[in-house]
Each structure stands twice: as C-alpha cells, then as structure tokens.
Write an enzyme that holds these catalytic residues in place. Structure first.
Site, PDB file in Angstrom:
ATOM      1  N   SER A   9      59.848  14.536  58.759  1.00 38.54           N
ATOM      2  CA  SER A   9      59.711  13.921  60.072  1.00 38.54           C
ATOM      3  C   SER A   9      58.297  14.115  60.609  1.00 38.54           C
ATOM      4  O   SER A   9      57.579  15.029  60.204  1.00 38.54           O
ATOM      5  CB  SER A   9      60.710  14.542  61.050  1.00 38.54           C
ATOM      6  OG  SER A   9      60.476  14.119  62.379  1.00 38.54           O
ATOM      7  N   HIS A  10      57.901  13.239  61.534  1.00 34.64           N
ATOM      8  CA  HIS A  10      56.617  13.396  62.208  1.00 34.64           C
ATOM      9  C   HIS A  10      56.639  14.542  63.209  1.00 34.64           C
ATOM     10  O   HIS A  10      55.589  14.989  63.666  1.00 34.64           O
ATOM     11  CB  HIS A  10      56.246  12.093  62.942  1.00 34.64           C
ATOM     12  CG  HIS A  10      55.824  10.994  62.018  1.00 34.64           C
ATOM     13  ND1 HIS A  10      56.679  10.338  61.182  1.00 34.64           N
ATOM     14  CD2 HIS A  10      54.602  10.454  61.808  1.00 34.64           C
ATOM     15  CE1 HIS A  10      56.021   9.429  60.489  1.00 34.64           C
ATOM     16  NE2 HIS A  10      54.759   9.474  60.845  1.00 34.64           N
ATOM     17  N   SER A  11      57.837  14.989  63.553  1.00 29.37           N
ATOM     18  CA  SER A  11      57.992  16.044  64.556  1.00 29.37           C
ATOM     19  C   SER A  11      58.708  17.249  63.962  1.00 29.37           C
ATOM     20  O   SER A  11      59.807  17.114  63.409  1.00 29.37           O
ATOM     21  CB  SER A  11      58.790  15.513  65.751  1.00 29.37           C
ATOM     22  OG  SER A  11      59.230  16.565  66.590  1.00 29.37           O
ATOM     23  N   SER A  70      55.477   6.089  57.570  1.00 29.05           N
ATOM     24  CA  SER A  70      54.503   6.930  56.884  1.00 29.05           C
ATOM     25  C   SER A  70      55.132   8.204  56.341  1.00 29.05           C
ATOM     26  O   SER A  70      54.650   8.786  55.370  1.00 29.05           O
ATOM     27  CB  SER A  70      53.344   7.278  57.820  1.00 29.05           C
ATOM     28  OG  SER A  70      53.794   7.971  58.968  1.00 29.05           O
TER      29      SER A  70
END
Length: 227
Positions: A9-11, A70
């Site tokens: 995840s981006h977070s 991404s």
C-alpha cells in the site's frame, strides 16, 4: 504451513490496519504489511516489499495484494526479482475484499493457486440471493438467534465459513429476504446480521445434518466471542 500474504500500500497505516483486520479472521496466516516509504511518507518501497515477501513465505508461497496502480508495479517488480520465480504471485483483486477472502482461504489450508483465486473472486458482487432460492423441501433447516456482540461480521463470519468447509453439504444463511452462501465470508458479512437477529440456516447434501449441528454449536458458543 499456510500461504502467506503481503499487503502493498501507499500508506503504512492502511496496510497495517488491513493486516490487523485480516488477522482476526486468519490467526494462523502470516500477513505482512508493506506500506509507505522508508522515511514515513506516502508511496511504495521496493526493498520493503521484497523483505516482506521473504518474511511471509513459510514454504507454501506468498500472494501479494496492492491498493493502487503504482503499488502493483512495485509488487510485480519485487516478485520478478525473487530467486525462485514460483515463490510469490500478485493478485488482481480489490485490496480490502481480496485480502479478506485470501486470508480466510489460506487459514483453511488452501494452496497458493486457490488463495489467489479466492482473492480474485472477491472482485464480484457478494453471493446474495432472493429468499426462495433454497426453499426446496429436501433442504434441512435450523433457526437460531445471534447472541454475540458483532453478529455475522468479520471474524465470526470467517469462523462459520471455515468450520463448514469440511462438510459435504451446501449451506446457506437467510436473514429477511436475503440469502448468502455460508461458505463465503464476504456474502455472510453482506447480510448485515447483528446481535439479536434471528437467522435461518439451510443445508443440503450427505452431511447436511452435521453441518447444521456445527452451526448450532458455533452460535451457542458465540463463535468464540463474548456475548
């Protein structure tokens, strides 16, 4: 040994929170969050994902799930860099629903291909049907009242689905005019069955009676949760 999961995840908080939720339904599965950048920012870190895959692999392989585009690229690059190409695979699945479905499948002892398939199938609509769908007279029936605090949500739904997987029976749960496949965690959760709700359970097959007895036992035990 079960198939491991890596959540890309981006977070960091998102990955960690989802891993915590999935772990409630699959306590014996290694679920490794790999979110955010090493400095704490938003993004994905290739090195962290590679390390996460290595931690998650207990010998049965790893399935990676991702949140945004991404993150998919990072996950795929990480898989391609592994010394053994068949160690891990990236799932094309919704991040939350796919993780839940994959975790429950892995907890039930499914192999990597089956865990991947469970994650991918979570992209469809929950398997809810109209109430008359299993109204045939040959279906055995049981009515119970849910006494556990959260009803058929998250962990209790996973406990029910896992417990029925070993029976040779088709089992469904009915609440009002909705009916769900009792082997599908997401479908059970979509019923929205809460504490105090009366549900009907229907079963067909050679082990229908045993399956209903197991459901009655689980409800009596509050699925292992406090009342």
């Amino acid at each position: 040994m079960s198939v491991g999961l890596v959540l890309v995840s981006h977070s960091a908080k998102l990955a960690e929170g989802l891993a915590e939720v999935a772990a409630q339904m699959a306590p014996d599965v290694t679920i490794v969050p790999a979110g955010g950048l090493s400095g704490g920012g938003i993004g994905t870190d290739y090195d962290e994902v590679v390390a996460a895959v290595q931690r998650a692999d207990s010998g049965s392989g790893v399935v990676l799930l991702y949140d945004l585009g991404s993150a998919q690229m990072t996950a795929e690059l990480a898989v391609e860099s592994l010394p053994e190409a068949n160690t891990a695979v990236v799932a094309d699945a919704p991040f939350v629903e796919g993780t839940v479905a994959a975790a429950v499948a892995a907890q039930g002892g499914a192999d990597r291909a089956a865990v991947l398939a469970a994650a991918a199938a979570a992209g469809g609509q929950p398997e809810l049907e109209a109430h008359p769908a299993t109204s045939a007279p040959e279906a055995d029936r049981l009515e119970v009242v849910l006494a556990n605090e959260v009803g058929l949500h998250a962990r209790p739904a996973a406990v029910l689905a896992r417990s029925l997987s070993g029976f040779e029976a088709d089992v469904s749960v009915l609440l009002g005019d909705k009916e769900a496949d009792a082997h599908s965690v997401l479908a059970l959760m979509s019923l929205g069955a809460r504490k105090g709700d009366r549900i009907e359970v229907r079963a067909r097959g050679p082990e229908a009676a045993q399956a209903l007895a197991k459901v009655k036992e689980l409800v009596a035990q509050n699925f292992g949760d406090p009342a």
